[in-house]
Design a protein around this motif. Sequence first.
Motif, mmCIF file in Angstrom:
data_model
loop_
_atom_site.group_PDB
_atom_site.id
_atom_site.type_symbol
_atom_site.label_atom_id
_atom_site.label_comp_id
_atom_site.label_asym_id
_atom_site.label_seq_id
_atom_site.Cartn_x
_atom_site.Cartn_y
_atom_site.Cartn_z
ATOM 1 N N GLY A 1 0.811 -1.215 0.000
ATOM 2 C CA GLY A 1 0.000 0.000 0.000
ATOM 3 C C GLY A 1 0.845 1.265 0.000
ATOM 4 N N MET A 2 2.000 1.222 -0.691
ATOM 5 C CA MET A 2 2.898 2.374 -0.742
ATOM 6 C C MET A 2 3.122 2.802 -2.178
ATOM 7 S SD MET A 2 5.707 1.505 2.106
ATOM 8 C CE MET A 2 5.222 1.038 3.747
ATOM 9 N N GLN A 3 3.541 4.050 -2.322
ATOM 10 C CA GLN A 3 3.778 4.600 -3.652
ATOM 11 C C GLN A 3 5.048 5.442 -3.644
ATOM 12 O OE1 GLN A 3 0.372 7.031 -4.354
ATOM 13 N NE2 GLN A 3 0.729 8.319 -2.575
ATOM 14 N N ILE A 4 5.647 5.549 -4.823
ATOM 15 C CA ILE A 4 6.778 6.456 -5.008
ATOM 16 C C ILE A 4 6.293 7.545 -5.946
ATOM 17 C CG2 ILE A 4 9.102 6.735 -5.925
ATOM 18 C CD1 ILE A 4 9.652 3.832 -5.144
ATOM 19 N N GLU A 5 6.295 8.780 -5.434
ATOM 20 C CA GLU A 5 5.784 9.901 -6.220
ATOM 21 C C GLU A 5 6.772 11.065 -6.192
ATOM 22 O OE1 GLU A 5 1.048 9.832 -6.266
ATOM 23 O OE2 GLU A 5 1.922 10.854 -4.546
ATOM 24 N N PRO A 6 6.729 11.897 -7.233
ATOM 25 C CA PRO A 6 7.562 13.103 -7.212
ATOM 26 C C PRO A 6 7.188 13.974 -6.016
ATOM 27 C CG PRO A 6 6.593 12.767 -9.381
ATOM 28 C CD PRO A 6 5.943 11.787 -8.452
ATOM 29 N N ARG A 7 8.170 14.615 -5.464
ATOM 30 C CA ARG A 7 7.934 15.506 -4.329
ATOM 31 C C ARG A 7 7.856 16.926 -4.860
ATOM 32 N NH1 ARG A 7 11.433 16.353 1.144
ATOM 33 N NH2 ARG A 7 9.707 17.205 2.354
ATOM 34 N N GLY A 8 6.640 17.379 -5.096
ATOM 35 C CA GLY A 8 6.430 18.737 -5.597
ATOM 36 C C GLY A 8 6.982 18.929 -6.989
ATOM 37 N N GLU A 9 7.290 20.161 -7.306
ATOM 38 C CA GLU A 9 7.822 20.521 -8.619
ATOM 39 C C GLU A 9 9.338 20.546 -8.630
ATOM 40 O OE1 GLU A 9 5.973 21.072 -11.413
ATOM 41 O OE2 GLU A 9 4.305 20.370 -10.161
ATOM 42 N N GLY A 10 9.929 20.066 -7.606
ATOM 43 C CA GLY A 10 11.380 20.097 -7.447
ATOM 44 C C GLY A 10 11.714 20.772 -6.132
ATOM 45 N N MET A 11 12.842 20.395 -5.574
ATOM 46 C CA MET A 11 13.259 20.949 -4.283
ATOM 47 C C MET A 11 14.632 21.576 -4.416
ATOM 48 S SD MET A 11 12.202 18.228 -1.390
ATOM 49 C CE MET A 11 12.608 19.481 -0.183
ATOM 50 N N GLU A 12 14.844 22.624 -3.674
ATOM 51 C CA GLU A 12 16.154 23.242 -3.597
ATOM 52 C C GLU A 12 16.993 22.396 -2.633
ATOM 53 O OE1 GLU A 12 19.106 25.824 -4.612
ATOM 54 O OE2 GLU A 12 17.081 25.818 -5.438
ATOM 55 N N ILE A 13 18.056 21.802 -3.147
ATOM 56 C CA ILE A 13 18.938 20.963 -2.346
ATOM 57 C C ILE A 13 20.315 21.619 -2.332
ATOM 58 C CG2 ILE A 13 19.990 18.677 -2.095
ATOM 59 C CD1 ILE A 13 16.955 18.627 -1.704
ATOM 60 N N LYS A 14 20.839 21.834 -1.133
ATOM 61 C CA LYS A 14 22.128 22.508 -0.973
ATOM 62 C C LYS A 14 23.193 21.838 -1.840
ATOM 63 C CE LYS A 14 25.588 23.593 2.503
ATOM 64 N NZ LYS A 14 25.997 23.407 3.881
ATOM 65 N N GLY A 15 23.878 22.646 -2.613
ATOM 66 C CA GLY A 15 24.950 22.158 -3.461
ATOM 67 C C GLY A 15 24.478 21.526 -4.765
ATOM 68 N N LYS A 16 23.158 21.396 -4.956
ATOM 69 C CA LYS A 16 22.619 20.738 -6.149
ATOM 70 C C LYS A 16 21.712 21.652 -6.963
ATOM 71 C CE LYS A 16 23.961 16.451 -5.312
ATOM 72 N NZ LYS A 16 24.941 15.877 -6.185
ATOM 73 N N GLY A 17 21.162 22.675 -6.318
ATOM 74 C CA GLY A 17 20.167 23.502 -6.979
ATOM 75 C C GLY A 17 18.795 22.866 -6.842
ATOM 76 N N THR A 18 17.908 23.162 -7.783
ATOM 77 C CA THR A 18 16.567 22.597 -7.759
ATOM 78 C C THR A 18 16.588 21.252 -8.467
ATOM 79 O OG1 THR A 18 15.581 24.795 -7.763
ATOM 80 C CG2 THR A 18 14.151 22.968 -8.391
ATOM 81 N N VAL A 19 16.190 20.208 -7.758
ATOM 82 C CA VAL A 19 16.154 18.860 -8.333
ATOM 83 C C VAL A 19 14.802 18.214 -8.040
ATOM 84 C CG1 VAL A 19 18.645 18.492 -8.202
ATOM 85 C CG2 VAL A 19 17.223 17.808 -6.298
ATOM 86 N N GLN A 20 14.405 17.320 -8.915
ATOM 87 C CA GLN A 20 13.157 16.578 -8.717
ATOM 88 C C GLN A 20 13.458 15.350 -7.869
ATOM 89 O OE1 GLN A 20 9.748 17.265 -9.729
ATOM 90 N NE2 GLN A 20 9.786 15.867 -8.015
ATOM 91 N N THR A 21 13.020 15.377 -6.634
ATOM 92 C CA THR A 21 13.185 14.221 -5.759
ATOM 93 C C THR A 21 11.865 13.473 -5.676
ATOM 94 O OG1 THR A 21 12.646 15.459 -3.751
ATOM 95 C CG2 THR A 21 14.960 15.418 -4.422
ATOM 96 N N HIS A 22 11.905 12.297 -5.091
ATOM 97 C CA HIS A 22 10.709 11.464 -4.936
ATOM 98 C C HIS A 22 10.578 11.061 -3.475
ATOM 99 C CE1 HIS A 22 11.239 11.268 -9.249
ATOM 100 N NE2 HIS A 22 10.003 10.779 -9.340
ATOM 101 N N ALA A 23 9.386 10.618 -3.130
ATOM 102 C CA ALA A 23 9.135 10.147 -1.763
ATOM 103 C C ALA A 23 8.364 8.827 -1.823
ATOM 104 C CB ALA A 23 8.342 11.178 -0.966
ATOM 105 N N LEU A 24 8.757 7.908 -0.983
ATOM 106 C CA LEU A 24 8.012 6.676 -0.771
ATOM 107 C C LEU A 24 7.096 6.911 0.419
ATOM 108 C CD1 LEU A 24 7.479 3.625 -1.278
ATOM 109 C CD2 LEU A 24 9.301 3.182 0.348
ATOM 110 N N THR A 25 5.790 6.837 0.183
ATOM 111 C CA THR A 25 4.801 7.090 1.239
ATOM 112 C C THR A 25 3.673 6.063 1.134
ATOM 113 O OG1 THR A 25 3.536 8.581 -0.189
ATOM 114 C CG2 THR A 25 5.225 9.598 1.203
ATOM 115 N N ARG A 26 2.825 6.036 2.148
ATOM 116 C CA ARG A 26 1.625 5.197 2.092
ATOM 117 C C ARG A 26 0.618 5.809 1.128
ATOM 118 N NH1 ARG A 26 2.051 0.876 4.648
ATOM 119 N NH2 ARG A 26 2.810 0.768 6.763
ATOM 120 N N ILE A 27 -0.134 4.961 0.460
ATOM 121 C CA ILE A 27 -1.211 5.430 -0.398
ATOM 122 C C ILE A 27 -2.379 5.781 0.510
ATOM 123 C CG2 ILE A 27 -2.858 4.789 -2.196
ATOM 124 C CD1 ILE A 27 -0.690 2.828 -3.227
ATOM 125 N N ASP A 28 -2.877 7.015 0.404
ATOM 126 C CA ASP A 28 -3.992 7.452 1.253
ATOM 127 C C ASP A 28 -5.306 6.934 0.741
ATOM 128 O OD1 ASP A 28 -2.362 8.824 3.040
ATOM 129 O OD2 ASP A 28 -2.355 10.600 1.767
#
Length: 185
Positions: free
Chosen positions: A158-185
């Motif tokens: 019952g879990m999913q891997i989805e993009p986290r927003g439109e991209g995140m500002e990560i120190k030393g990397k700039g804006t990158v598209q990260t993902h999150a593994l979370t429970r499906i609501d």
Amino acid sequence: AIDRRRMVLEHGAVPTIAWINGIYQRMDTAIDRRASPTMTKVETFNNFLLVYSGRPGSHAEECLDLALELLATTSAVRRPDGEPTTVRVGVSSGEVSAGVIGHNSPRYSIFGDTVNTASRMASSAEASTARRPFLHISPSAREAISDELVLRLERDCGMQIEPRGEGMEIKGKGTVQTHALTRID
């Protein structure tokens, strides 16, 4: 991250040390139980556990499986203030350098951009428990995760891997598209 100094001041050193020791022992047991020659706990410092997998083709999957197990096992440990223990998890994939550092108290260490990225994923992750998992996944780790695992996580866990927003500002990397593994609501 937990302010251990505050825990000691508010609840005493002995309960705080027992709590931290309980967490580390459960994590060590979970890692040892896997008996994987490709997965190793490298070091534990401050509130940071560093584990790596060198399994060709499935290292990211092995790390996700372990992270979910660590969430399950640490969630059972209550903090000295009675709250459930939470963990921040970051997963990255890529090359690392390794070696033995020091001579008085030598230790094996791994380092490099992949380690730094995993640390940034963890520091920008939401606090997680087994009931509310949140594993922050770097772009390189997401690329290494098979579609088969994504389907298995959805179907069996019952879990999913989805993009986290439109991209995140990560120190030393700039804006990158990260993902999150979370429970499906």
